[in-house]
Design a protein around this motif. Structure first.
Motif, mmCIF file in Angstrom:
data_model
loop_
_atom_site.group_PDB
_atom_site.id
_atom_site.type_symbol
_atom_site.label_atom_id
_atom_site.label_comp_id
_atom_site.label_asym_id
_atom_site.label_seq_id
_atom_site.Cartn_x
_atom_site.Cartn_y
_atom_site.Cartn_z
ATOM 1 N N HIS A 255 -8.351 0.320 -2.881
ATOM 2 C CA HIS A 255 -7.858 0.451 -1.516
ATOM 3 C C HIS A 255 -8.187 1.824 -0.935
ATOM 4 O O HIS A 255 -8.695 1.927 0.191
ATOM 5 C CB HIS A 255 -6.345 0.217 -1.496
ATOM 6 C CG HIS A 255 -5.698 0.556 -0.194
ATOM 7 N ND1 HIS A 255 -5.778 -0.254 0.911
ATOM 8 C CD2 HIS A 255 -4.972 1.648 0.179
ATOM 9 C CE1 HIS A 255 -5.127 0.312 1.919
ATOM 10 N NE2 HIS A 255 -4.623 1.459 1.499
ATOM 11 N N GLY B 235 -10.575 -2.149 -0.323
ATOM 12 C CA GLY B 235 -9.491 -3.082 -0.055
ATOM 13 C C GLY B 235 -9.579 -4.356 -0.854
ATOM 14 O O GLY B 235 -9.994 -4.372 -2.007
ATOM 15 N N HIS C 146 0.819 -1.215 0.000
ATOM 16 C CA HIS C 146 0.000 0.000 0.000
ATOM 17 C C HIS C 146 0.850 1.262 0.000
ATOM 18 O O HIS C 146 0.484 2.272 0.600
ATOM 19 C CB HIS C 146 -0.943 0.003 1.219
ATOM 20 C CG HIS C 146 -1.717 -1.273 1.366
ATOM 21 N ND1 HIS C 146 -1.434 -2.207 2.336
ATOM 22 C CD2 HIS C 146 -2.732 -1.777 0.628
ATOM 23 C CE1 HIS C 146 -2.264 -3.230 2.196
ATOM 24 N NE2 HIS C 146 -3.055 -2.990 1.173
#
Length: 392
Positions: free
Chosen positions: A370, A375, A286
């Motif tokens: 995300h 997600g 991420h």
């Protein structure tokens, strides 16, 4: 030289390095290692752990292949019905009655505990149940994986003969539709590029990976690595598992399967897109900078060569054209072994830049999902901030 020519030369340089210095990732010769079967009557006990969530469509093609394994030792199958709404558990019991073979236990673990992904919560429950019979090995396999009758025998023989703590096979994925032909062999090719199998299989290597659909794990190694508790939040659980086992001192091996197949279809682009995008950004932890670097790197390696060749032909830039052509040729040549492994035409090799572009877009879409709070989503569960493969 022009900027385009320099970019093409850079791409060619990268491809030559990948071809010769990156663990020969493009080769498909990593198959089950030489095996030494245990003596008659000394085959170890194996517990087969199968997490399943809404897998009623897949089970008729996968579960019978486990129940009817031709294994000389003791073995049992534990199917963990992870909150299915389609009668997965009931169907599993009926298949066991119909086919016989190995004993089957069907259990339900309830909803995942805090910090756990659904699959690993189910695996945890199955492993705890299996430990009651003290198996030497655990076979962790998905509900969409079909095994040839001698699959378990060969896996155990390979682990026993080479003293591996974990032996994992990348199941042969289904390749029937046009989209599967375009994208599926490339999926395995890109995975091998990230985690070259030869490097994974070196004793002192820092590269660790596994294929979650088929993992034979020594029970002692699972205890030593605190699996699955130590990786409970990982969405990319196979890589996390391999890292945990290697960190704890275990020997691991990863290769391509010859007798283990995925029966799950991905007939449309949307099916494959969802499969990739649900976890691609987790692989990048991420991190927006890693995402930017990945996109730029993919563009340089896969997209610059055809662009440079086209620009060279249109503008008369010979340096750009020749460098682009050479890089594209090396790229396509490195893809041929994987296409042969999947029984596909070599005409697909020059299309690798198109495939890479689609995978790049999937990765970007994974990041967008995300940041929108969706997600990693899978069968009704969403993990807003999933882990890729935790380091601790």
């Amino acid at each position: 030289m022009s900027v385009v020519a320099w970019a093409a030369v850079g791409s060619l340089t990268v491809w030559l390095w990948l071809l010769l210095c990156h663990g020969f990732f493009w080769r498909t010769d990593q198959r089950l290692p030489p095996s030494a079967e245990p003596a008659e009557g000394r085959w170890p006990y194996v517990a087969v752990v199968v997490p399943a969530r809404d897998e009623a469509e897949m089970l008729p093609r996968s579960l019978p292949s486990l129940l009817t394994q031709d294994y000389p030792g003791g073995a049992e199958v534990i199917l963990i019905d992870d909150g299915s709404s389609d009668g997965t558990g009931k169907l599993a019991r009926s298949l066991s009655l119909r086919y016989g073979g190995l004993p089957l236990t069907v259990v339900s673990p309830g909803e995942p505990g805090p910090g756990w992904t659904g699959k690993l919560w189910a695996v945890r429950y199955g492993i705890e149940l299996a430990r009651a019979v003290a198996p030497t090995y655990l076979l962790l396999t998905d509900a969409d994986i079909a095994h040839e009758p001698d699959s378990l025998r060969k896996l155990v023989a390979a682990a026993h003969g080479s003293s591996y703590d974990m032996v994992s096979l990348m199941a042969r994925l289904r390749v029937r539709s046009d989209w599967e032909r375009l994208l599926v062999p490339a999926f395995v090719y890109f995975f091998a590029q990230l985690y070259p199998f030869r490097r994974v299989n070196r004793a002192r290597s820092t590269t660790a990976a596994a294929a979650g659909g088929c993992v034979l794990l020594r029970t002692e190694a699972a205890v030593r690595a605190r699996v699955p508790e130590s990786i409970r939040g990982a969405v990319i659980d196979d890589v996390a598992l391999a890292r945990a086992v290697r960190r704890s001192g275990g020997r691991i091996w990863l290769g391509l399967a010859e007798r283990v197949d995925s029966v799950r279809p991905y007939p449309h682009l949307g099916d494959l897109w969802r499969m990739i995008s649900r976890s691609a950004y987790a692989q990048l932890r991420h991190n927006p900078l890693l995402l930017l670097g990945t996109v730029l790197g993919l563009a340089l390696v896969y997209l610059v060569p055809p662009y440079a060749l086209g620009a060279g032909l249109l503008t008369g830039d010979a340096a750009a054209g020749w460098a682009g052509l050479a890089a594209w040729a090396v790229m396509a040549g490195s893809y041929l072994p994987m296409l042969r492994y999947y029984g596909q035409t070599s005409a697909l090799a020059p299309l690798l830049p198109v495939t890479a572009l689609l995978y790049t877009l999937m990765t970007v879409d994974s990041a967008v999902r995300h940041y929108r709070g969706r997600g990693a989503a899978w069968k009704g569960r969403t993990y807003s901030r999933p882990e890729a493969a935790p380091d601790r």
